[in-house]
Motif scaffolding. Structure first.
Motif, PDB file in Angstrom:
ATOM      1  N   VAL A  56      33.411  36.327  36.180  1.00  0.00           N
ATOM      2  CA  VAL A  56      33.776  36.763  37.532  1.00  0.00           C
ATOM      3  C   VAL A  56      34.212  35.575  38.378  1.00  0.00           C
ATOM      4  CG1 VAL A  56      32.906  37.785  39.665  1.00  0.00           C
ATOM      5  CG2 VAL A  56      32.321  38.816  37.468  1.00  0.00           C
ATOM      6  N   ASP A  62      39.889  35.074  40.671  1.00  0.00           N
ATOM      7  CA  ASP A  62      38.596  35.460  40.094  1.00  0.00           C
ATOM      8  C   ASP A  62      38.750  36.660  39.148  1.00  0.00           C
ATOM      9  OD1 ASP A  62      38.415  37.948  41.517  1.00  0.00           O
ATOM     10  OD2 ASP A  62      37.514  36.938  43.230  1.00  0.00           O
ATOM     11  N   PHE A  64      37.501  39.702  39.150  1.00  0.00           N
ATOM     12  CA  PHE A  64      37.780  41.001  39.749  1.00  0.00           C
ATOM     13  C   PHE A  64      39.275  41.152  40.052  1.00  0.00           C
ATOM     14  CE2 PHE A  64      33.242  41.285  41.707  1.00  0.00           C
ATOM     15  CZ  PHE A  64      32.741  41.643  40.470  1.00  0.00           C
ATOM     16  N   PHE A  81      32.802  42.135  32.176  1.00  0.00           N
ATOM     17  CA  PHE A  81      32.610  41.029  33.111  1.00  0.00           C
ATOM     18  C   PHE A  81      31.370  40.220  32.730  1.00  0.00           C
ATOM     19  CE2 PHE A  81      34.925  43.832  36.215  1.00  0.00           C
ATOM     20  CZ  PHE A  81      36.016  42.987  36.387  1.00  0.00           C
ATOM     21  N   THR A  83      28.801  37.670  34.586  1.00  0.00           N
ATOM     22  CA  THR A  83      28.522  37.304  35.965  1.00  0.00           C
ATOM     23  C   THR A  83      27.114  36.762  36.141  1.00  0.00           C
ATOM     24  OG1 THR A  83      28.374  38.151  38.224  1.00  0.00           O
ATOM     25  CG2 THR A  83      27.888  39.705  36.460  1.00  0.00           C
ATOM     26  N   ASP A  90      27.200  43.919  43.561  1.00  0.00           N
ATOM     27  CA  ASP A  90      28.152  43.102  42.810  1.00  0.00           C
ATOM     28  C   ASP A  90      28.558  43.796  41.513  1.00  0.00           C
ATOM     29  OD1 ASP A  90      28.068  40.922  44.665  1.00  0.00           O
ATOM     30  OD2 ASP A  90      26.129  40.355  43.821  1.00  0.00           O
ATOM     31  N   VAL A  91      27.576  44.420  40.869  1.00  0.00           N
ATOM     32  CA  VAL A  91      27.849  45.132  39.616  1.00  0.00           C
ATOM     33  C   VAL A  91      28.762  46.331  39.879  1.00  0.00           C
ATOM     34  CG1 VAL A  91      26.806  46.454  37.736  1.00  0.00           C
ATOM     35  CG2 VAL A  91      25.676  44.391  38.588  1.00  0.00           C
ATOM     36  N   GLU A  93      30.801  46.687  42.308  1.00  0.00           N
ATOM     37  CA  GLU A  93      32.130  46.170  42.644  1.00  0.00           C
ATOM     38  C   GLU A  93      32.947  45.903  41.377  1.00  0.00           C
ATOM     39  OE1 GLU A  93      34.284  42.550  45.177  1.00  0.00           O
ATOM     40  OE2 GLU A  93      32.099  42.593  44.976  1.00  0.00           O
ATOM     41  N   GLY A  94      32.268  45.385  40.352  1.00  0.00           N
ATOM     42  CA  GLY A  94      32.960  45.134  39.088  1.00  0.00           C
ATOM     43  C   GLY A  94      33.535  46.397  38.494  1.00  0.00           C
ATOM     44  N   HIS A  97      36.585  47.579  40.302  1.00  0.00           N
ATOM     45  CA  HIS A  97      37.788  46.794  40.030  1.00  0.00           C
ATOM     46  C   HIS A  97      38.338  47.030  38.621  1.00  0.00           C
ATOM     47  CE1 HIS A  97      36.582  44.607  43.668  1.00  0.00           C
ATOM     48  NE2 HIS A  97      37.817  44.158  43.720  1.00  0.00           N
ATOM     49  N   GLY A  99      36.371  47.327  35.601  1.00  0.00           N
ATOM     50  CA  GLY A  99      35.565  46.900  34.468  1.00  0.00           C
ATOM     51  C   GLY A  99      34.929  48.073  33.747  1.00  0.00           C
ATOM     52  N   TYR A 102      29.435  45.016  31.891  1.00  0.00           N
ATOM     53  CA  TYR A 102      29.195  43.675  32.417  1.00  0.00           C
ATOM     54  C   TYR A 102      27.952  43.110  31.758  1.00  0.00           C
ATOM     55  CZ  TYR A 102      25.186  45.297  34.951  1.00  0.00           C
ATOM     56  OH  TYR A 102      23.960  45.806  35.234  1.00  0.00           O
TER      57      TYR A 102
END
Length: 230
Positions: A56, A62, A64, A81, A83, A90-91, A93-94, A97, A99, A102
């Motif tokens: 990430v 980055d 994302f 991802f 991270t 945050d997870v 968000e991945g 985007h 993903g 992760y």
């Protein structure tokens, strides 16, 4: 899918990149290493990898942002991802985007490899499509996701919404491992401790409901995911 699977690995820490690359190559993967986001996009367009593993926090662009660019033209290639961020937001968000999975650093290579195989198996086999009002055979059972029913012989019971969604995910990838994080983030919207415990409860309930047919099993790889055998 080609005999040799090509993986694009984006990791700006040289020692970690080398460890991951060498470990994957011992499993017969071809690994292309990139140190920043701009190089990832260039190599992605040139090499057309079967899977991307993206750190990430990368220089220039980055992970994302890279995933967002890839997803503009490619909805299918799996993205994992890497991270150091552990907050649920945050997870999530991945996944927003583009993903598919992760891993939080530090991670074990075995866990990464299990997740890679799980995602590649979904691409190779393709998630089994479930059409509206389909009656689905799971061993001796008949599962109808729309009606949320599970029928054995002449006895039918109504499943909860969550039971239905979990069983649907397992069926769509039957005989293949589905990671816990994928199920949790797709159904619960996060993979925190409480959601994870809730998933464990639903898996236990589904095992009991499917126990009349010994040919049907839900097995688990501890900490990784679940597999519906049927």
């Amino acid at each position: 899918m080609p005999d040799t699977i090509k993986i694009l690995l984006a990791e700006d820490e040289p020692s970690l990149a080398l460890i991951v690359k060498e470990s994957l190559e011992t499993r017969d993967f071809e690994v292309i290493v990139c140190a920043d986001g701009e190089e990832v996009l260039q190599k992605y367009n040139e090499e057309k990898p079967e899977l991307l593993v993206l750190d990430v926090m990368m220089p220039k662009t980055d992970g994302f942002a890279v995933a967002e660019q890839v997803r503009k033209t490619d909805k299918r290639t799996p993205i994992i991802f890497l991270t150091a961020k552990s907050q649920t937001k945050d997870v999530v968000e991945g996944f927003q985007h583009g993903g598919n999975d992760y891993l939080k650093k530090p991670f074990s290579m075995e866990e990464l490899i299990v997740r890679i195989h799980a995602l590649l198996n979904r691409v190779v086999g393709g998630s089994e499509e479930i059409k509206k009002d389909d009656d689905i055979a799971i061993g001796s059972y008949v599962f109808n996701p729309t009606k949320q029913t599970l029928t054995y012989k002449d006895e039918s019971e109504v499943l909860t919404h969550r039971e239905t969604e979990v069983l649907k995910h397992l069926y769509q990838n039957k005989n293949e491992m589905v990671t816990r994080s994928f199920i949790l983030n797709d159904i619960w919207g996060n993979d925190d401790f409480f959601s994870g415990r809730s998933l464990d409860v639903f898996i236990s309930k589904l095992r009991k409901k499917l126990s009349a047919d010994p040919a049907v099993q839900i097995i688990n790889s501890r900490g990784f995911g679940y597999k519906l055998i049927c």
